[in-house]
Design a protein around this motif. Structure first.
Motif, PDB file in Angstrom:
ATOM      1  N   ASN A 294       0.882  -1.254   0.045  1.00  0.00           N
ATOM      2  CA  ASN A 294       0.023  -0.022  -0.034  1.00  0.00           C
ATOM      3  C   ASN A 294       0.910   1.149   0.040  1.00  0.00           C
ATOM      4  N   SER A 345      -5.755   8.931   1.309  1.00  0.00           N
ATOM      5  CA  SER A 345      -6.007   7.756   1.034  1.00  0.00           C
ATOM      6  C   SER A 345      -5.278   6.526   1.822  1.00  0.00           C
ATOM      7  N   TRP A 346      -4.037   6.761   1.791  1.00  0.00           N
ATOM      8  CA  TRP A 346      -3.097   5.847   2.504  1.00  0.00           C
ATOM      9  C   TRP A 346      -3.188   6.161   4.106  1.00  0.00           C
ATOM     10  N   VAL A 349      -6.401   4.117   4.779  1.00  0.00           N
ATOM     11  CA  VAL A 349      -6.326   2.756   4.854  1.00  0.00           C
ATOM     12  C   VAL A 349      -5.595   2.176   6.016  1.00  0.00           C
ATOM     13  N   GLU A 350      -4.726   2.712   6.849  1.00  0.00           N
ATOM     14  CA  GLU A 350      -3.902   2.445   7.964  1.00  0.00           C
ATOM     15  C   GLU A 350      -4.798   2.536   9.197  1.00  0.00           C
ATOM     16  N   VAL A 361     -11.386  -2.829   2.743  1.00  0.00           N
ATOM     17  CA  VAL A 361     -10.523  -2.210   1.769  1.00  0.00           C
ATOM     18  C   VAL A 361     -10.045  -3.475   0.865  1.00  0.00           C
ATOM     19  N   GLN A 366      -9.780   1.071  -2.002  1.00  0.00           N
ATOM     20  CA  GLN A 366      -9.130   2.427  -1.788  1.00  0.00           C
ATOM     21  C   GLN A 366      -8.625   3.218  -2.928  1.00  0.00           C
TER      22      GLN A 366
END
Length: 755
Positions: A294, A345-346, A349-350, A361, A366
């Motif tokens: 990712n 976006s990153w 996700v985290e 996800v 994502q």
């Protein structure tokens, strides 16, 4: 005893509430000293009979202590849940993400060996020579697919050569889309043939144990990147600048095409690795390796966005320099917006991973989210380009027609932006599995969220109706005002009073537009407030009371509005007409709900409420008659004058600039008066309103010219002095005598000398 029963009842409720939130029984100890000495523990059972049996063996103090202890436990649990729920997003970022990064870094040495173990497990599941059969099957399927695709390309070579040989300096949008669509269909047909053949071959040669995974592997690493490449070729045309839809250079288009396809390959490889973990059932370190994939994908996206920042600015600005200042500002900020979307976006996700919501996800949603958010401003530029080519041609000429045309284009752009916004929202909710129509069923909705979404949807529909209604009415208004080739200027012909008015529809349309816009705004507001649970009945009642109060306190205003309504129904005046209101004359320049504005031909503007208009005289309706008088000497040939008037009338009727304005030509009406100066002759003509002054000027010039050619002079007032026969002649008079005779003549004619 009654108090004891209430305590037992409360205890039963608390115990049932506590045990129902767990899957196992809780064990507690009584704090009473007697219970400690007894040394026994109570296993609470979520059974009312067992609770009653337990309570029957306890004393009142023990029951009270047990009740207080359980109440404290429930309160502590609820407080902990509230603290967890109130944890804000900033805390999640600053706390959980660093922990996730640290865990991923610490697990990196074992991640490679873990992945090797997963691959080894997968190989073992295939049996002896399974890997060779698998690789051979994949290569065979790809080879046969490529052969079939090559044959399809051979069969479509005729159409491909047509695209390659096409060239034009300034091709139209229709021609460009036709060629690009043809190439897209041809490329897609070859790719579809490849997909079908490879899938059929895989089903025949691949072990069923690995079939599901290999289908995903082929889709992720071959088919989807190739399909993405075909779509990018349509949009970017990396090798055909004459067919390129966006504003960029060949080098920039090739850079974007190459690196975006590489991003698709990287995402496909990531999904394939995760699919392999799911297939083998080993998911312990999936989060850690997913963190690195990712991170790499988002860094790659950031590299593309920043490396192409000037290209992206050119793309958002568009080919033509017709962007507004706001659109140019958005174009300059787009690279930073892209970086913000990538970082967000990153981060999202985290955060989801840290909250054990990794299932949200799956399948790269994502990346789809990031793609559509980055694409939205580009779609806005595409809308501007489409509007420029698809907007109906300008109606009429002049500044008014141009303003209406530009206004229509901006309305189309705003409507297109609304559709893009709805498209983005629909796509995002679809890929995230959110049912807008039933948010509660999606396990994420609350009453407030649902009402908020309904409120936004209602206002979006209202805004859409507002724009469509305004666009249609403005186009109708522009067509009405420019149907005769007018330019919308209010200056009067020749600087005199009068002028042709607009149509009845052009006069009423501004009021209709205002009424419909107000209605849409009020209805949208009321429906939106009702959707969020606000009772609009008191608002309507209050509006009625306020209206009644205004009606009593502003009767003059009501009189003006009602009078104006009846004036418009009677069609007493229109915008652009020259009217007389009790001595106040001017051109109708503006019509509002309460008053009208008249512009005098010398400049002043008069505002007259409708209720103060007892009578109105309209000089610009249907036709205008102009009567001109000329005084000629007594000895003039009147037949010759009549022929001259007739000739001038026929010549004006044949002039292109006046031919369509005459209703009756200019002609003589004969002698209307004989005075002490000469004979007064009158001529008249009938024309459309507003043209009479320009034609009058032309007639005056032609009459003077024709009289001069035919030796006819205009009569002027003269004073003749007759001297006796015994008086000296004119040559014998001295200057003093001439002055005395002139003074006597002036006094006799009552003409005062100029001072």
């Amino acid at each position: 005893m009654q108090a004891f029963k209430r305590i037992v009842f409360l205890l039963s409720i608390v115990l049932l509430f506590g045990t129902s939130s767990h899957t196992f029984a809780q064990q507690i100890s009584l704090s009473s000293s007697d219970t400690e000495q007894a040394g026994y523990e109570l296993n609470l059972i979520d059974n009312p009979e067992a609770v009653r049996a337990l309570v029957s063996r306890l004393s009142d103090n023990e029951v009270r202590d047990l009740l207080l202890q359980q109440l404290d436990a429930v309160a502590s649990k609820q407080a902990a849940e509230e603290i967890t729920e109130k944890t804000d997003f900033f805390t999640l970022i600053t706390t959980n993400i660093p922990i996730s990064i640290q865990a991923a870094v610490s697990a990196f040495p074992t991640m490679i060996s873990g992945q090797a173990a997963i691959f080894s497990t997968f190989v073992d599941s295939l049996g002896p020579n399974g890997v060779l059969k698998l690789l051979g099957g994949i290569l065979l399927a790809i080879a046969i697919g490529l052969i079939v695709e090559f044959l399809v390309r051979k069969l479509t070579r005729k159409w491909r050569s047509k695209i390659d040989s096409s060239s034009s300096i300034n091709p139209s949008l229709k021609d460009i889309l036709a060629l690009l669509s043809l190439r897209f269909v041809l490329d897609l047909s070859g790719l579809l043939a490849f997909i079908v053949v490879t899938q059929i071959v895989l089903r025949q040669v691949i072990d069923p144990k690995a079939g599901f995974f290999m289908h995903h592997f082929l889709w992720n690493l071959v088919l989807i990147p190739r399909l993405f490449s075909v779509v990018l070729k349509f949009a970017l045309a990396p090798k055909r600048s004459d067919l390129r839809l966006i504003h960029t250079s060949d080098e920039a288009a090739q850079f974007l095409h190459k690196h975006l396809v590489c991003v698709a390959l990287l995402i496909g490889f990531t999904l394939s690795v995760m699919d392999l973990r799911v297939h083998t059932g080993i998911l312990e370190t999936g989060t850690r390796i997913g963190f690195w994939f990712n991170l790499i994908i988002h860094l790659y996206f950031a590299f593309i966005a920043w490396q192409s920042r000037f290209t992206l600015i050119d793309i958002i600005n568009g080919k033509d320099d017709d962007a507004t200042s706001m659109e140019k500002t958005v174009a300059k900020l787009y690279p930073y917006y892209a970086m913000l979307v990538i970082v967000s976006s990153w981060t999202l996700v985290e955060v989801l991973v840290a909250q054990n919501l990794l299932h949200l996800v799956t399948q790269g949603v994502q990346y789809s989210t990031m793609f559509i958010l980055l694409l939205a401003p580009v779609l806005d530029t595409a809308i501007r380009g489409l509007v420029k080519h698809l907007t109906p041609a300008i109606v009429g000429e002049g500044s008014l027609a141009q303003q209406a045309y530009e206004s229509s284009k901006r309305s189309y752009i705003r409507i297109g932006r609304l559709l893009v916004m709805l498209f983005v929202i629909t796509w995002l909710t679809r890929i995230w599995g959110i049912d807008i129509a039933n948010l509660d069923a999606s396990d994420i909705g609350t009453t407030t969220t649902r009402k908020f979404v309904e409120f936004i949807g209602i206002f979006a529909v209202g805004y859409f109706l507002w724009e469509v209604t305004t666009l249609w009415l403005n186009r109708k208004l522009a067509a009405e005002k420019t149907v005769a080739g007018g330019d919308g200027e209010s200056a009067l012909p020749g600087g005199d009073e009068g002028g042709a008015g607009g149509s009845r529809l052009s006069t009423v349309l501004p009021l209709i537009t205002w009424f419909l816009q107000t209605t849409i705004l009020i209805m949208t507001l009321l429906i939106g407030l009702g959707s969020v649970g606000i009772d609009t009945t008191p608002l309507l009642a209050g509006a009625g009371i306020v209206g009644l109060a205004i009606g009593f306190g502003a009767q003059k205003l009501v009189t003006d509005i009602v009078s104006g309504l009846f004036f418009l129904i009677d069609d007493a005046f229109r915008a652009g007409e020259y009217v007389n209101v009790e001595g106040t004359m001017g051109t109708v320049e503006k019509i509002s709900l309460r008053a009208m504005q008249l512009r005098h031909h010398r400049g002043p503007i008069h505002t007259i409420p409708y209720g103060e208009i007892p009578k109105i005289t309209n000089y610009s309706r249907d036709w205008a008659i102009m009567k001109l008088t000329f005084t000629v000497p007594f000895e003039t040939d009147l037949i010759k004058v009549k022929k001259i008037f007739k000739t001038i009338g026929n010549e004006l009727m044949e002039m292109p600039e006046f031919a369509g304005d005459f209703i009756q030509p200019f002609k003589s009406q004969g002698v209307i008066q004989v005075d002490d100066i000469g004979i007064v002759i009158r001529g008249k003509f009938m024309v459309k309103p507003g043209k009479q002054f320009q034609i009058r000027k032309e007639i005056f010039q032609r009459v003077q010219s024709e009289f001069e050619k035919n030796g006819i002079q205009f009569a002027r007032k003269e004073v003749r002095v007759k001297l006796d026969s015994s008086a000296p002649t004119e040559k014998q008079l001295s200057e003093s005598q001439k002055s005395a005779i002139g003074a006597a003549a002036l006094e006799a004619s009552e003409i005062k000398p100029a001072t």
